[in-house]
Design a protein around this motif. Sequence first.
Motif, PDB file in Angstrom:
ATOM      1  N   SER A   1     -71.320 -29.111  64.100  1.00 15.09           N
ATOM      2  CA  SER A   1     -71.497 -27.661  64.147  1.00 15.09           C
ATOM      3  C   SER A   1     -70.578 -27.059  63.103  1.00 15.09           C
ATOM      4  O   SER A   1     -69.425 -27.475  62.970  1.00 15.09           O
ATOM      5  CB  SER A   1     -71.128 -27.096  65.523  1.00 15.09           C
ATOM      6  OG  SER A   1     -72.017 -27.574  66.498  1.00 15.09           O
TER       7      SER A   1
ATOM      8  N   TYR B   1     -69.165 -23.381  61.446  1.00 16.63           N
ATOM      9  CA  TYR B   1     -69.010 -21.927  61.500  1.00 16.63           C
ATOM     10  C   TYR B   1     -68.430 -21.475  60.175  1.00 16.63           C
ATOM     11  O   TYR B   1     -67.335 -21.908  59.782  1.00 16.63           O
ATOM     12  CB  TYR B   1     -68.100 -21.522  62.662  1.00 16.63           C
ATOM     13  CG  TYR B   1     -67.953 -20.026  62.800  1.00 16.63           C
ATOM     14  CD1 TYR B   1     -69.038 -19.232  63.133  1.00 16.63           C
ATOM     15  CD2 TYR B   1     -66.729 -19.417  62.589  1.00 16.63           C
ATOM     16  CE1 TYR B   1     -68.912 -17.855  63.256  1.00 16.63           C
ATOM     17  CE2 TYR B   1     -66.582 -18.046  62.715  1.00 16.63           C
ATOM     18  CZ  TYR B   1     -67.685 -17.274  63.046  1.00 16.63           C
ATOM     19  OH  TYR B   1     -67.544 -15.914  63.161  1.00 16.63           O
TER      20      TYR B   1
ATOM     21  N   GLU C   1     -71.742 -16.890  60.378  1.00 14.60           N
ATOM     22  CA  GLU C   1     -72.904 -17.572  60.935  1.00 14.60           C
ATOM     23  C   GLU C   1     -72.533 -19.031  61.191  1.00 14.60           C
ATOM     24  O   GLU C   1     -71.647 -19.587  60.540  1.00 14.60           O
ATOM     25  CB  GLU C   1     -74.099 -17.507  59.976  1.00 14.60           C
ATOM     26  CG  GLU C   1     -74.632 -16.107  59.800  1.00 14.60           C
ATOM     27  CD  GLU C   1     -75.816 -16.020  58.866  1.00 14.60           C
ATOM     28  OE1 GLU C   1     -76.401 -14.922  58.812  1.00 14.60           O
ATOM     29  OE2 GLU C   1     -76.169 -17.005  58.186  1.00 14.60           O
ATOM     30  N   CYS C   2     -73.247 -19.619  62.137  1.00  8.14           N
ATOM     31  CA  CYS C   2     -73.022 -21.015  62.505  1.00  8.14           C
ATOM     32  C   CYS C   2     -74.329 -21.779  62.323  1.00  8.14           C
ATOM     33  O   CYS C   2     -75.387 -21.298  62.705  1.00  8.14           O
ATOM     34  CB  CYS C   2     -72.568 -21.081  63.966  1.00  8.14           C
ATOM     35  SG  CYS C   2     -72.268 -22.755  64.585  1.00  8.14           S
TER      36      CYS C   2
ATOM     37  N   MET D   1     -65.354 -23.068  55.880  1.00  9.97           N
ATOM     38  CA  MET D   1     -66.008 -23.264  57.162  1.00  9.97           C
ATOM     39  C   MET D   1     -65.156 -24.088  58.110  1.00  9.97           C
ATOM     40  O   MET D   1     -64.309 -24.859  57.670  1.00  9.97           O
ATOM     41  CB  MET D   1     -67.370 -23.915  56.950  1.00  9.97           C
ATOM     42  CG  MET D   1     -67.344 -25.092  56.024  1.00  9.97           C
ATOM     43  SD  MET D   1     -68.982 -25.704  55.513  1.00  9.97           S
ATOM     44  CE  MET D   1     -69.652 -24.320  54.652  1.00  9.97           C
TER      45      MET D   1
ATOM     46  N   CYS E   1     -65.595 -26.929  60.862  1.00 12.57           N
ATOM     47  CA  CYS E   1     -66.580 -27.950  61.223  1.00 12.57           C
ATOM     48  C   CYS E   1     -66.085 -28.739  62.426  1.00 12.57           C
ATOM     49  O   CYS E   1     -64.922 -29.149  62.465  1.00 12.57           O
ATOM     50  CB  CYS E   1     -66.794 -28.901  60.059  1.00 12.57           C
ATOM     51  SG  CYS E   1     -67.187 -28.098  58.492  1.00 12.57           S
TER      52      CYS E   1
END
Length: 131
Positions: free
Chosen positions: A58, A60, A83-84, A103, A105
């Motif tokens: 995932s 972000y 946003e993800c 980001m 992670c």
Amino acid sequence: MKVVKLEDILNTERDVDGGNWRSQRIVVEKDGMGYSLHDTQIRAGTETHLWYKYHLESVYIIEGEGEIETIKDGKIWPVKKFECYVLDEHDEHYLRATTDMRMVCVFNPPTTGEEIHDEDGAYRLPEHMQK
């Protein structure tokens, strides 16, 4: 309880530069949390082939913008700050950075913190995690 400071990770074995990206591995397998957490920067104008065959991820985005292209269907997903995106099917993909991106992670299973991408764009599983 632990507190991990980014400044303590910079320029250590947990600070890995992959050319198109640089990643600080904040939480790794040996921390025993069942996931790993990375602060990753993607350089503007780059395209990186990634395929986490053994990990779910995932992501972000906290700075910048770019796009993800999923290889199996050629679909392009524009992504930007706050946003993800979730690679929940071990999606082979291209990450293209329009601007510098930063980001957070999360990987499951956790990474050791020293991985770099192999020829397939994947992180190999450590031997003790292979079945």
